[in-house]
Design an enzyme around this catalytic site. Structure first.
Site: not given
Ligand SMILES: NC(=O)c1ccc[n+]([C@@H]2O[C@H](COP(=O)([O-])OP(=O)(O)OC[C@H]3O[C@@H](n4cnc5c(N)ncnc54)[C@H](O)[C@@H]3O)[C@@H](O)[C@H]2O)c1
Length: 263
Positions: A38, A63-64, A90, A156, A160, A191
């Site tokens: 992360d 950073d990915v 993720n 977004y 996706k 989240t």
């Molecule tokens: N929460 C929702 O409702 C939801 C719905 C559909 C899809 N998603 C997808 O699920 C995944 C996780 O989402 P979440 O809700 O747990 O979000 P979150 O914000 O709680 O967690 C995302 C994590 O990714 C890390 N991150 C972001 N950009 C980064 C980078 N460039 N390098 C390294 N780390 C990075 C952030 O620091 C964070 O810890 C995402 O891909 C999101 O699009 C979430």
């Protein structure tokens, strides 16, 4: 008893929060040795602290989107945990805008994190999986917004939908190597990504929660469970699939109403 991911090396990006954190914890609980990546260092350190074995959780602050990051992640995994058997793509960003209010910088931000970084890490991991010859499993985080339209979510949604396309394509390319590639499409999950918007934007929460037959937001553990299933031997014949986990939102046109004949 043998755990379902007995000492398999797993990479989880975005493991410092939400879905990524719960996935890292679940895989480790079921025996995988996890490299939790992360850009949020305290977040990912906290994830490792919460781990309770039997699998290990190593942290990597990165950073990915970095040019060298995919190779660095795979090398670290190979050196410390062994050849990757599982990759969970993720890390992602949300909260985009309608196209007419978006600019190139906004668009590029989504493409960089949600698509390009995922593509590049998948490529690096597949090369390592093929070299090791043990097969593997990749799960990409898509979204129901990559399947259905939703207002105000242009860049977004586009990234996706692209993730779903890439998932299908990589399933076709690497099936004969024993590498399965699937996606999970969550609905509205509680989240850091959604918490503020759910609390402050009545239209957003009414539309999404009100439109969900199960009548509530999902929890990150519920997405982690779907991801772990796709990585497991129980899903040995599943590849190229996008598993929707959304409380029924995208399968229905559900709105509670007092005159609803079914209520
Ligand atoms: N929460 C929702 O409702 C939801 C719905 C559909 C899809 N998603 C997808 O699920 C995944 C996780 O989402 P979440 O809700 O747990 O979000 P979150 O914000 O709680 O967690 C995302 C994590 O990714 C890390 N991150 C972001 N950009 C980064 C980078 N460039 N390098 C390294 N780390 C990075 C952030 O620091 C964070 O810890 C995402 O891909 C999101 O699009 C979430």
């Amino acid at each position: 008893m043998t755990e379902r991911f007995d000492q398999q090396a797993a990479i989880v990006t975005g493991a410092g929060s939400g879905i990524g954190r719960e996935t890292a914890l679940m895989l480790a609980r079921d025996g995988a040795d996890v490299l939790a990546v992360d850009r949020d260092e305290p977040g990912v350190v906290e994830t490792a602290k919460r781990g309770n074995g039997p699998g290990r959780i190593l942290t990597m602050h990165a950073d990915v989107t970095g040019e060298a990051t995919p190779d660095e992640i795979v090398q670290r995994c190979e050196t410390e945990l062994g050849a990757p058997r599982i990759l969970i793509n993720n890390a992602g960003i949300g909260d985009s805008r309608p196209a007419h209010l978006s600019d190139d910088k906004n668009l590029d931000g989504f493409l960089e994190v949600n698509l390009r970084a995922l593509f590049r890490l998948s490529r690096a991991t597949v090369l390592a999986m093929r070299a090791a010859g043990q097969g593997g499993s990749i799960v990409n985080l898509a979204s129901i917004f990559g399947i259905t339209g939703f207002r105000g979510s242009s860049a977004y949604s586009a990234t996706k939908a692209a993730v779903i396309g890439l998932t299908r394509n990589m399933a076709a390319d690497y099936g004969l190597d024993g590498i399965r590639v699937n996606a999970v499409a969550p609905g509205i999950i509680e989240t850091a990504l959604t918490k503020n918007r759910l609390a402050s934007n009545a239209w957003f929460s009414d539309t999404l929660v009100g439109g969900t037959p199960l009548g509530r937001v999902g929890q990150p553990e519920e997405i982690a469970a779907a991801i772990a299933f796709l990585c497991s031997a129980d899903a040995a014949y599943v590849t190229g699939h996008t598993l929707v986990v959304d409380g029924g939102y995208s399968a229905t046109h559900f709105r509670p109403h007092p005159e609803d004949p079914a209520s």
